[in-house]
Design a protein around this motif. Structure first.
Motif, PDB file in Angstrom:
ATOM      1  N   SER A  81       0.057   5.847   6.473  1.00 30.45           N
ATOM      2  CA  SER A  81       0.465   5.507   5.152  1.00 30.45           C
ATOM      3  C   SER A  81       1.251   4.215   4.954  1.00 30.45           C
ATOM      4  N   TYR A  82       1.995   3.901   5.973  1.00 31.61           N
ATOM      5  CA  TYR A  82       2.918   3.056   5.775  1.00 31.61           C
ATOM      6  C   TYR A  82       3.100   2.213   7.256  1.00 31.61           C
ATOM      7  N   PRO A  88       3.340  -0.390   2.301  1.00 33.53           N
ATOM      8  CA  PRO A  88       1.929   0.516   2.331  1.00 33.53           C
ATOM      9  C   PRO A  88       0.788  -0.122   3.189  1.00 33.53           C
ATOM     10  N   ASN A  89       0.244   0.591   3.878  1.00 30.51           N
ATOM     11  CA  ASN A  89      -0.711   0.265   4.839  1.00 30.51           C
ATOM     12  C   ASN A  89      -2.069  -0.357   4.458  1.00 30.51           C
TER      13      ASN A  89
END
Length: 131
Positions: A81-82, A88-89
Motif C-alpha cells: 500500500s505504501y 501511496p504506492n
C-alpha cells in the motif's frame, strides 16, 4: 453475569471493530499496472536493479545476488500500500522515490543513485510485477 442482549451487543461491537480494522488496512491506492507495463520494461528493470546495486541493500526476488539486509526486502512490492511508509504506492510516487528518496524522507538510508527517469520507470515496472 451478562444477559443475552449484553453479549449480543458486545459481539456486534467486536465484529464492527474488526470490519473497521480490515477497511483501514485495505489498499490505499492500486498501482496502475497497465500504465507501468505499457511504458516500462520489467525485464530491463531487473537488469537495472542489479546495475545500480539495489541488491546490496535490498532482497529483490528474481535478481541475482540481490540479498541485502540494510533496506526492507522488496518481495511482493506490487501488493504493498505504501512506499517507505510515506507515499501511496503508485507509479508516479515510486519513480519519485527511486530517483530522489531524500526529497521524500530526508535522512533516509536510501541514497540518491542518479537514476534516470527512463531507468526509474523500468525499475518501477519490475517492482510492480512482484505481487
Amino acid at each position: 453475569m451478562t444477559g443475552p442482549h449484553e453479549r449480543r451487543g458486545w459481539s456486534l461491537a467486536v465484529v464492527l471493530a474488526a470490519v473497521g480494522l480490515a477497511a483501514a488496512c485495505a489498499r490505499v491506492a492500486s498501482p496502475p499496472p497497465g500504465e507501468l507495463y505499457r511504458n516500462g520494461r520489467p525485464d530491463h528493470g531487473a537488469e537495472l536493479i542489479q546495475r545500480y546495486g539495489c541488491g546490496s541493500c535490498h532482497t529483490v526476488p528474481g535478481v541475482d545476488r540481490a540479498n541485502g539486509l540494510v533496506g526492507p526486502p522488496l518481495t511482493r512490492f506490487g501488493a504493498r500500500s505504501y512506499i517507505a511508509g510515506e507515499l501511496p504506492n503508485n507509479a508516479d510516487n515510486l519513480r519519485r522515490w527511486i530517483q530522489n528518496p531524500q526529497s521524500v524522507e530526508p535522512g533516509t538510508a536510501m541514497p540518491n543513485l542518479g537514476v534516470t527517469d527512463v531507468d526509474a520507470r523500468d525499475i518501477a515496472a519490475y517492482l510492480f510485477s512482484l505481487e
